[in-house]
Design an enzyme around this catalytic site. Structure first.
Site, PDB file in Angstrom:
ATOM      1  N   ASP A 295      35.077  30.427  40.032  1.00  0.00           N
ATOM      2  CA  ASP A 295      34.664  31.822  39.908  1.00  0.00           C
ATOM      3  C   ASP A 295      34.126  32.170  38.527  1.00  0.00           C
ATOM      4  OD1 ASP A 295      35.217  32.737  42.534  1.00  0.00           O
ATOM      5  OD2 ASP A 295      37.344  32.722  42.097  1.00  0.00           O
ATOM      6  N   TYR A 379      38.958  38.932  46.636  1.00  0.00           N
ATOM      7  CA  TYR A 379      40.119  38.893  45.751  1.00  0.00           C
ATOM      8  C   TYR A 379      39.907  39.725  44.492  1.00  0.00           C
ATOM      9  CZ  TYR A 379      43.673  35.624  47.475  1.00  0.00           C
ATOM     10  OH  TYR A 379      44.717  35.043  48.160  1.00  0.00           O
TER      11      TYR A 379
END
Length: 638
Positions: A295, A379
């Site tokens: 990420d 998330y």
């Protein structure tokens, strides 16, 4: 974050201003005038050499340099330029043909639009009897799987869901068996995978306040007040609180960074950040085996940081800092309230009751909180750095948001996940983080010592079998310092000063407590494991190299993992009495449970850095004895 302080002005480590970002992008645009559809991946401060930072005095002239990564959507590779925004010149520029730029947030919707416009995808949606208007498509990084039709392209592999209504939780309704691969630069949908007959679950999975029909009334407000004001001070990007002093930075890739961290005026770390985050999923089927995202390296966590809201994300007397970065056009973009600063009560710091004198001494703890929250698709990640009164530094990562969902036949989740609602499955996965800690305990010359506790054998010197002690081993080279945690020996590592000693003659030190190590289960010989070499140790220690910034390499997207760990330690440099960087890998092992759905309560992981002989005593005897006047008996205020 605006680096202009009211007192200190622009410091060499001040984050870039909007004007500096746009000056840099304009200079690079001029040199790349022939490039069509030019975009900017990242524009970040080129941090000066350590010596020049330490010798800086207020008012000294400084040259501000900037790294600019630019790319053309009509040409592979990245142009990496070093720009002096002070001199308004491009100092150096290199075309890196073999690397792939990150996926920008602005490109997320471009991918969705391209997929939903593809006739094959539309036919798959129609066959399932779904309304295309409410279909959502999440772009995931494509990884490096050796797929011929993807070679030379910047690709995204997508997953799809559908909403029942505009504000509906899309992740409650996964469209299983439907995935598309997209060339991000051209907008071409390379392939549409449409397999299986898993029904789309349409049950309610909402948590938005719009859908709340019942709200509990039994919880009364908790107010955090500081009637005399806060105990910290911000001057530009310089934070001072109690015995602590540090600078706060911000960039598009790492998000929040900490610099020149000092306790009682003495250096502890030169720089601290979370340098990478990888989330590997455990299902082997074709649709989900590619879910192995970096990420930070593939998206840039700073670009998806939230604007925090007073009274919601943090309670009490709050100071916010804005984040300033570049959009894909090279224009300055400001994330309001990107970083939150506040103090929190932490209960009892120390206490003792002397039963002979019947005197009670109690002092309360508090901590300074520096936090930011980023949203990556489904998330949320909450970054929390804590400074404690006793010299401890703690990092906590909180994961919340929504688990990544897939569809399943009700009652048949399979071995790689948990059915969290009828027809909705959450797959086993991990969140693996890597902290980059540029240690500077009482100076740049440090060594790392591994500490293990072991029992002595029963014998003449241990007749009762009760003896155990700590053994210390100096780790001499980078390869020696590629280490795993070991709970059986309560292993930790301490970073010791070369020259400074405490009042009993011991080397001053800080220790790293590995409280949240995670065992990687992706195989190192697999395509994802090859890119994640840094995850197979819990600690790495390297000799400082300004070019070694990220554990999975400088350019992670679709990379092969060859320019991060373990490549960094191939030359096995000595790390005794040296300028060293510690890289600590920690994380979360997550087998979802029904309680994680439809919105996941925070789960957390982290680590601690604690003084070990850094101080001559507990260092917190000077706290005043006091009773909190606002405290009262539980029902006195009713």
């Amino acid at each position: 974050m605006d680096g202009q302080g009211t007192l200190t002005g622009l410091h060499p480590l001040s984050p870039l201003t909007g004007d500096e970002i746009e000056t840099a992008s304009a200079l690079v645009s001029e040199t790349l005038a022939g490039h069509e559809r030019l975009r900017f991946e990242t524009i970040e401060l080129a941090e000066p050499e350590k010596g020049s930072v330490r010798s800086y005095q207020l008012g000294d002239p400084i040259e501000r340099r900037v790294w600019v990564n630019a790319y053309s959507k009509d040409r592979p590779g990245v142009v990496r330029s070093l720009v002096s925004v002070t001199e308004k010149t491009v100092v150096d520029s290199q075309y890196l043909a073999g690397v792939t730029p990150m996926i920008a947030p602005e490109e997320f919707m471009e991918v969705e639009i391209a997929v939903k416009a593809d006739p094959r995808f539309q036919a798959a949606i129609e066959r399932r009897g779904l309304d295309l208007e409410f279909v959502t498509v999440d772009p995931w990084s494509g990884g490096n799987f050796g797929i011929a039709e993807e070679e030379g392209r910047r690709v995204s592999y997508t997953h799809s869901w559908i909403r029942n209504s505009e504000l509906d939780n899309q992740y409650a309704h996964p469209i299983e068996g439907l995935n598309a691969t997209v060339d991000i630069d051209t907008g071409e949908v390379i392939a549409v995978r449409d397999v299986g007959e898993v029904p789309v679950p349409r049950g309610d999975g909402n948590f938005d306040r719009e859908f709340q029909t019942e709200v509990r009334q039994d919880l009364r407000p908790i107010n955090v007040i500081q009637p005399e004001g806060v105990s910290f001070r911000m001057d530009g990007n310089l934070l001072t609180w109690a015995d602590w002093e540090l600078r706060i930075g911000f960039n598009a890739r790492e998000g929040m960074t900490l610099h020149d961290i000092r306790f009682k005026g003495r250096p502890v770390m030169y720089r601290a950040s979370i340098a990478e985050m990888m989330v590997p999923y455990g299902a082997p089927d074709e649709a989900h085996a590619r879910k192995n995202v970096f990420d930070i390296g593939e998206y840039g966590i700073g670009r998806v940081v939230n604007s925090l809201e007073l009274g919601c994300d943090c309670l009490g007397a709050i100071q916010y800092l804005d984040g300033v970065l570049s959009d894909v056009e090279g224009k300055a973009a400001t994330i309001k309230n990107a970083i939150c600063l506040h103090e929190e009560d932490m209960g009892v710091l120390w206490k003792h009751f002397d039963f002979r004198t019947e005197r009670m001494e109690t002092r309360r703890a508090r901590r300074m909180v520096i936090s930011t929250i980023a949203t990556v698709g489904n998330y949320e990640y909450g970054y929390y750095w804590y400074l404690h009164l006793d010299g401890e530094i703690e990092f906590e990562m909180k994961a919340t948001g929504i688990i990544n969902t897939i569809g399943c036949v009700p009652g048949q989740a399979g071995p790689y996940g948990t059915e969290v609602a009828p027809g909705v499955c959450g797959q086993i996965h991990q969140h693996t983080f890597c902290a980059r800690l540029d240690m500077a305990v009482d100076g740049d010359e440090n060594s790392v010592v591994e500490c293990n506790t072991k029992s002595d054998p029963v014998g003449p010197e241990n007749p009762w079998g009760n003896a155990y002690r700590q053994y210390e081993t100096v780790l001499g080279t980078e390869k020696d310092a590629a280490r795993k945690a070991d709970l059986s020996t309560h292993r930790y590592w301490k970073f010791i000063s070369k020259d400074r000693t405490n009042h009993v003659g011991g080397k001053t030190a800080y220790k790293l407590m590995p409280t949240s190590t995670v065992t990687p289960f992706i195989r190192p010989e697999g395509p994802s494991g090859k890119r994640a070499g840094y995850t197979y140790q819990d600690l790495w220690v390297t000799a400082f190299d300004a070019a070694e910034r990220f554990p999975a390499g400088e350019f992670v997207n679709q990379g092969d993992g060859s320019d991060g760990f373990p490549h960094f330690i191939a030359d096995d440099k000595p790390i005794v009495d040296a300028d060293i960087v510690a890289w600590h890998v920690f994380g979360l092992h997550h087998m979802p449970r029904p309680e994680d759905y439809p919105v996941q309560p925070c789960i957390s992981c982290g680590f601690k850095l604690m003084p070990v002989g850094f101080l001559d005593d507990s260092g917190c005897r000077d706290l005043p004895w006091e009773k909190n006047a606002a405290s009262c008996n539980a029902h006195a205020a009713e």
